[in-house]
Enzyme design. Structure first.
Site, PDB file in Angstrom:
ATOM      1  N   GLU A   1      36.541  31.856  35.817  1.00  0.00           N
ATOM      2  CA  GLU A   1      37.545  32.902  35.973  1.00  0.00           C
ATOM      3  C   GLU A   1      38.352  33.079  34.685  1.00  0.00           C
ATOM      4  O   GLU A   1      38.912  32.126  34.141  1.00  0.00           O
ATOM      5  CB  GLU A   1      38.488  32.564  37.131  1.00  0.00           C
ATOM      6  CG  GLU A   1      39.731  33.429  37.225  1.00  0.00           C
ATOM      7  CD  GLU A   1      39.424  34.856  37.618  1.00  0.00           C
ATOM      8  OE1 GLU A   1      40.047  35.772  37.037  1.00  0.00           O
ATOM      9  OE2 GLU A   1      38.571  35.059  38.495  1.00  0.00           O
TER      10      GLU A   1
ATOM     11  N   THR B   1      36.517  40.274  38.317  1.00  0.00           N
ATOM     12  CA  THR B   1      35.547  39.292  38.796  1.00  0.00           C
ATOM     13  C   THR B   1      34.433  39.959  39.586  1.00  0.00           C
ATOM     14  O   THR B   1      33.277  39.522  39.532  1.00  0.00           O
ATOM     15  CB  THR B   1      36.253  38.242  39.667  1.00  0.00           C
ATOM     16  OG1 THR B   1      37.307  37.640  38.918  1.00  0.00           O
ATOM     17  CG2 THR B   1      35.286  37.166  40.112  1.00  0.00           C
TER      18      THR B   1
ATOM     19  N   HIS C   1      43.884  32.374  37.589  1.00  0.00           N
ATOM     20  CA  HIS C   1      44.185  33.704  38.113  1.00  0.00           C
ATOM     21  C   HIS C   1      45.572  33.655  38.750  1.00  0.00           C
ATOM     22  O   HIS C   1      45.921  32.712  39.446  1.00  0.00           O
ATOM     23  CB  HIS C   1      43.141  34.100  39.163  1.00  0.00           C
ATOM     24  CG  HIS C   1      43.207  35.543  39.587  1.00  0.00           C
ATOM     25  ND1 HIS C   1      44.288  36.086  40.250  1.00  0.00           N
ATOM     26  CD2 HIS C   1      42.315  36.542  39.445  1.00  0.00           C
ATOM     27  CE1 HIS C   1      44.061  37.359  40.494  1.00  0.00           C
ATOM     28  NE2 HIS C   1      42.869  37.672  40.009  1.00  0.00           N
TER      29      HIS C   1
ATOM     30  N   ASP D   1      33.760  35.242  33.685  1.00  0.00           N
ATOM     31  CA  ASP D   1      33.563  36.473  34.461  1.00  0.00           C
ATOM     32  C   ASP D   1      34.139  37.682  33.730  1.00  0.00           C
ATOM     33  O   ASP D   1      33.647  38.799  33.853  1.00  0.00           O
ATOM     34  CB  ASP D   1      34.144  36.334  35.867  1.00  0.00           C
ATOM     35  CG  ASP D   1      35.662  36.147  35.888  1.00  0.00           C
ATOM     36  OD1 ASP D   1      36.251  35.890  34.823  1.00  0.00           O
ATOM     37  OD2 ASP D   1      36.255  36.244  36.976  1.00  0.00           O
ATOM     38  N   HIS D   2      35.177  37.463  32.950  1.00  0.00           N
ATOM     39  CA  HIS D   2      35.782  38.489  32.095  1.00  0.00           C
ATOM     40  C   HIS D   2      36.842  37.799  31.255  1.00  0.00           C
ATOM     41  O   HIS D   2      37.200  36.639  31.496  1.00  0.00           O
ATOM     42  CB  HIS D   2      36.402  39.626  32.910  1.00  0.00           C
ATOM     43  CG  HIS D   2      37.407  39.172  33.926  1.00  0.00           C
ATOM     44  ND1 HIS D   2      38.706  38.823  33.611  1.00  0.00           N
ATOM     45  CD2 HIS D   2      37.302  38.989  35.270  1.00  0.00           C
ATOM     46  CE1 HIS D   2      39.350  38.442  34.700  1.00  0.00           C
ATOM     47  NE2 HIS D   2      38.514  38.534  35.731  1.00  0.00           N
TER      48      HIS D   2
END
Length: 688
Positions: A315, A355, A474, A531-532
């Site tokens: 994440e 995500t 996150h 994921d980014h």
């Protein structure tokens, strides 16, 4: 004396007083929106960098035009009242409407302070995407991640102030009652044709103001705010309420109507895409019905002696803060150490900035397309793709999907279950976790511990694949009270985010320590990818590449000896599945929208198509050190960029490869979209 409204017993509102009240209300709203823009600037001041004051002033000037359009919407009831004299006396209703309008837009402005800090975009379709998700989780995320009470109190006080100001403006623009009765004849009311003439004049002014421009053709568009080289200044010139209204229109329309519109003929688009994706070891099949379905057999010398595959999706693992990619701060010491054991891709990008896109691009090898950013929740997400679940299930692989949170989020269980995954370990499956966040679930430490336990329990002689997905990095960050790592300092507002990233990195290192003790380790290909990314204090090109740049690390037996330690080939998440299948060897039939990054022709710089999440229709194609950014209905821009320790970008005017890049981008998006809509994106054609 002034005319009297017989029903109210008060002096009637005349044309002059009504117009004065309308103009004063408009100016008050304009002041409010300028103050909100100033607040956005101050709250995100780290984004200013070396942006000149003149550029910021230009952004505020651009913003006035967008604000004026919104103010026209607010003043429509007041303008309509010009057509009927008694309606002008309904000041109480006008004040209530204006206060409500101002309060709602003020609320959106306060919401946007943190929204922009997180996404580097004004309010857009992401707002609706979160609203459609589990309300309990979304409310928990907001409550624990942001100062909700402080914002609500500020909003309430500001709303009361606005109500008071509109009331003062009302009183100041009313006709004054006479001091004593007079026998003089009453002032004549304006005739109906005067009201009509004034209304027509005001309507023309309002239309001109709402258009925001004197040019022929389309009215003011979001691209009219992009007049500077500073991405922050350009975004600052927009109005968040208007961008949210635009996103709402897209949400309410058929999402297929918002899909990519291409000008290329079908045959040409297919030919260009096949040139992009097919290599010497690919054999095209079903050419009449499928765009890039092929049989792929990698050369034996490029395979690895691996039996299992473990994909670790990290994440918000932004490449800009990874030490192995040149970042300072020692944020990722464990990943940096692991990078010395495998092949690290230095110019790798996520296909989206959420995500959701990272999951389907990585595991289903299908790109993030305009209008299909939330594919796993759309009807088209029920199609069969040719991702890792399909390809490895066909080879008899057992599977595991281990995750911190709830698989209902983003429809993960539904989507991946339909693709062929069978075993899901999520939030409700943990016993006595070290830490459980009330919003998302257990910590990365718990997830990795359970992942190591699950994999160690599998028969190492039978092939398996697994997806381990982290979540602690996150908002609101799921971190234990007693951190096993030192908090990050010196990065301003990013300190907490980077502390969570350092914690996730620690949990990753702990997992590998356990995995090394298991017999399956020596026969496993590990794929570690973000994921980014997330935003930095500067934006790299108009596409903000820091939000896309993520590390890709492949670890497996003998991988460095065959492929080296570093690769500067451009790749995106849709390249992961073909690259995995290339290491496993054997013939594979697939229709991935990427390539085997370890079996490209000599000198191939690599290519990737990326797009942000939300309702922003901007797309880009990256090739080597060049990126072409194509906003919707706006001219494309080409940049040279550099990642690593000294990132930079430079706008290239009249780039010689601009036409070629645009053609490849157009062909890729057109062909992928049609493949999705025709339900021919899988290994076989869908049955009618």
């Amino acid at each position: 004396m002034p005319p009297v409204d017989n029903r109210l017993g008060k002096p009637a509102i005349g044309l002059a007083q009504h117009l004065t009240f309308t103009l004063g209300s408009a100016l008050l709203l304009m002041l409010l929106y300028s103050l909100l823009r100033l607040a956005l600037l101050a709250y995100n001041s780290e984004q200013i960098g070396d942006t000149p004051v003149a550029t910021l002033a230009e952004a505020f000037g651009n913003g006035l035009r967008f604000d004026l359009r919104l103010v026209v919407y607010a003043c429509v009831p007041l303008l309509l009242a010009l057509l009927w004299r008694p309606a002008m006396n309904a000041r109480g209703l006008f004040r209530a409407w204006l206060t409500l309008f101002a309060s709602v837009t003020l609320f959106l402005g306060l919401l946007e302070l943190d929204f922009y800090r997180e996404f580097h975009q004004r309010l857009n379709g992401l707002v609706f995407q979160y609203v459609k998700e589990d309300p309990k989780t979304v409310m928990s995320m907001l409550w624990y991640g942001f100062p909700v009470l402080r914002y609500l109190l500020a909003w309430l006080l500001a709303t009361l102030l606005l109500a008071w100001l509109f009331k003062r403006l009302d009183l100041a623009t009313r006709p004054r009652p006479p001091r004593a009765l007079s026998l003089a004849p009453a002032t004549r009311r304006s005739p109906w044709y005067a009201h009509l003439a004034v209304f027509v004049a005001c309507l023309l002014v309002a239309v001109l103001a709402a258009r925001g421009t004197l040019r022929q053709g389309p009215p003011l568009r979001w691209g009219d705010a992009f007049t500077t080289e500073s991405m922050f200044a350009n975004q600052l010139g927009l109005n968040g309420t208007l961008t949210l209204i635009g996103a709402a229109k897209s949400q309410l329309s058929d999402h297929r109507d918002n899909a990519w519109k291409s000008t290329l003929p079908d045959d040409e688009a297919r030919r260009v895409v096949r040139e992009m994706l097919l290599g010497a070891d690919d054999r095209l099949v079903d050419a009449d019905s499928a765009v890039v379905r092929r049989d792929y057999t990698p050369p034996a010398e490029r395979t690895l002696p691996v039996r299992h595959v473990v994909v670790i999706l990290m994440e918000s693992f932004a490449g800009h803060y990874v030490g192995a990619l040149g970042a300072p701060g020692n944020i990722t010491p464990n990943f940096d150490a692991l990078a010395k054991e495998g092949v690290l891709f230095e110019r790798f990008f996520s296909n989206g900035t959420h995500t959701h896109q990272g999951m389907f691009a990585t595991m289903a090898c299908f790109p993030n397309l305009p209008s299909f950013e939330y594919l796993m929740q759309m009807p088209e997400g029920g199609h069969k793709f040719s991702g890792l679940p399909q390809l490895l299930s066909a080879r008899g692989f057992e599977d595991r999907y281990v995750y911190n949170g709830d698989f209902a989020w983003d429809n993960q269980a539904g989507f991946f279950g339909n693709q062929g995954m069978t075993t899901f370990i999520g939030r409700g499956d943990y016993v006595d976790p070290v830490f459980s966040d009330p919003t998302w679930g257990v910590s990365d430490q718990d997830m990795f511990d359970r992942g190591a336990q699950e994999l160690a329990a599998l028969d190492p002689e039978k092939p398996f694949y697994a997806l381990l997905q982290t979540l602690s990095n996150h908002t609101p960050y799921a971190l234990p009270e007693q951190l096993p790592v030192d908090p990050v300092t010196g990065f301003g507002s990013l300190d907490q985010h980077l502390t969570a990233m350092r914690y996730s990195d620690w949990a990753l290192g702990r997992f590998f320590e356990k995995a090394r003790q298991s017999p399956y380790f020596k026969d496993t290909l590990f794929v570690v990818v973000g994921d980014h990314g997330f935003g930095s204090n500067e934006q790299l090109t108009e596409m903000d590449l820091f939000r896309f740049n993520v590390p890709l690390l492949l670890i497996g037996p003998g991988i460095q000896e065959k492929f080296g330690a570093r690769r500067d080939t451009v790749g995106t998440q849709v390249d992961i599945v073909p690259t995995i299948m290339g290491r496993l060897g054997g013939e594979t039939r697939h229709q991935c929208w990427g390539r085997d990054l370890l079996n490209l022709p000599e000198g191939d710089p690599g290519t990737g198509v990326i797009k942000p999440s939300g309702s922003d229709q901007t797309v880009a194609i990256v090739s080597g050190e060049r990126i072409l950014v194509q906003p919707r209905d706006m001219p494309a821009k080409v940049y040279d960029y550099r990642l690593g320790a000294k990132p930079s970008s430079r706008h290239v005017e009249n780039a010689p490869d601009e036409a070629s890049l645009k053609r490849r981008l157009d062909a890729f998006l057109k062909s992928a979209t049609e493949s999705l809509l025709d339900n021919t994106a899988g290994v076989v054609d869908a049955k009618p």
